[in-house]
Scaffold this active site. Structure first.
Site, PDB file in Angstrom:
ATOM      1  CG  HIS A 182      26.551   2.743  12.563  1.00 31.60           C
ATOM      2  ND1 HIS A 182      25.428   1.971  12.418  1.00 31.60           N
ATOM      3  CD2 HIS A 182      26.601   3.092  13.870  1.00 31.60           C
ATOM      4  CE1 HIS A 182      24.822   1.862  13.593  1.00 31.60           C
ATOM      5  NE2 HIS A 182      25.515   2.518  14.486  1.00 31.60           N
ATOM      6  CB  THR A 214      21.779   7.478  20.293  1.00 35.86           C
ATOM      7  OG1 THR A 214      22.981   7.585  19.537  1.00 35.86           O
ATOM      8  CG2 THR A 214      20.826   8.584  19.874  1.00 35.86           C
ATOM      9  CB  ILE A 215      19.284   3.948  23.355  1.00 36.53           C
ATOM     10  CG1 ILE A 215      18.926   3.553  21.910  1.00 36.53           C
ATOM     11  CG2 ILE A 215      18.237   3.413  24.334  1.00 36.53           C
ATOM     12  CD1 ILE A 215      19.020   2.067  21.637  1.00 36.53           C
ATOM     13  CD  GLU A 219      27.363   6.687  14.371  1.00 39.43           C
ATOM     14  OE1 GLU A 219      26.989   5.506  14.317  1.00 39.43           O
ATOM     15  OE2 GLU A 219      28.153   7.124  15.218  1.00 39.43           O
ATOM     16  CG  ASP A 278      20.229  22.249  12.398  1.00 42.25           C
ATOM     17  OD1 ASP A 278      21.238  22.938  12.109  1.00 42.25           O
ATOM     18  OD2 ASP A 278      19.067  22.648  12.204  1.00 42.25           O
ATOM     19  CB  ALA A 279      21.547  23.284  16.838  1.00 43.69           C
ATOM     20  CE  LYS A 339      23.530   7.044  15.663  1.00 41.64           C
ATOM     21  NZ  LYS A 339      23.978   6.467  16.951  1.00 41.64           N
ATOM     22  NE  ARG A 379      20.035  -1.257  18.234  1.00 36.52           N
ATOM     23  CZ  ARG A 379      20.190  -1.705  19.485  1.00 36.52           C
ATOM     24  NH1 ARG A 379      19.394  -2.651  19.947  1.00 36.52           N
ATOM     25  NH2 ARG A 379      21.118  -1.224  20.265  1.00 36.52           N
ATOM     26  CG  LEU A 381      22.252  20.196  19.811  1.00 33.59           C
ATOM     27  CD1 LEU A 381      21.666  19.315  18.713  1.00 33.59           C
ATOM     28  CD2 LEU A 381      21.450  20.038  21.089  1.00 33.59           C
TER      29      LEU A 381
END
Length: 216
Positions: A136, A36-37, A112, A67-68, A64, A139, A72
């Site tokens: 998960h 993601t980062i 996730e 929505d949409a 992650k 972090r 996406l």
């Protein structure tokens, strides 16, 4: 039980560092995660570049999506990702839309499990046709010293019983693997324990050796 796959999380801050990480270990890795980062830093183009460089590896875009889903999801999959992730708080309609998009491309999604979720949701995801979930340990939880415990293992076991292919992530080390040895884990994700090791390739190979030993 089948030997779990090994996934490296490229949560690097830029493309140069991501390539510096993956080129050292690619031969010992099954799945390359565009974290993601990294996606936030470099955009969907980094997904395409990594798939072009490693066409025979599974590429996971950890977007992650919340929505949409029908917008996406194709952004990630059409950029070269084989799989992408949706966050567990996403509405069922969002997940259904993402599943439809993935099925049209013979690809897949993962849910996730970061933050709050419950088993009523999990049953509903299975009803939609979701096959993969990612258990998960965040972090921030790791930083606070939260270790793997019986509650984690109970949830992982129940997810397996529901028929999910379960990925486990969250500061996983080689020594942690034995904790999960009685479960049919599909994938383990390792990030910093491989990327930041003195010898990243040797670290990845150590994971593969232990996975083969524990899941015979």
């Amino acid at each position: 039980m089948a030997k779990p796959l090994l996934q490296i999380a490229l949560d690097n801050l830029n493309e140069k560092d991501a390539y510096a990480s993956i080129t050292q270990v690619a031969e010992a890795i099954d799945i390359i995660e565009v974290g993601t980062i990294l996606i936030c830093a470099e955009g969907k183009s980094i997904v395409q570049k990594l798939k072009t460089t490693y066409p025979n590896k599974i590429i996971l875009a950890d977007a992650k999506i919340a929505d949409a889903g029908k917008i996406l999801t194709p952004m990630m999959l059409d950029s070269g990702a084989d799989w992408t992730t949706l966050i567990c708080c996403a509405e069922l309609a969002t997940i259904a839309g993402a599943l439809e998009v993935a099925a049209e491309r013979s690809k897949d999604i993962q849910i996730e499990l970061t933050g709050y979720w419950d088993f009523d949701q999990a049953v509903a995801w299975r009803g939609l046709g979701v096959d993969q979930v990612v258990y998960h340990r965040s972090r921030d939880a790791q930083a606070a010293g939260v270790d793997w415990g019986p509650a984690d293992l109970d949830k992982i076991g129940r997810l397996c019983e529901l028929g999910f292919k379960v990925t486990v992530t969250g500061g996983i080390t080689v020594d942690d693997l034995k904790i999960f040895a009685k479960y049919p884990i599909y994938i383990f994700i390792a990030g910093r324990s491989i990327r930041d090791a003195p010898n990243p390739l040797a670290a990845a190979e150590a994971f593969q050796i232990e996975l083969a030993r524990l899941w015979k």
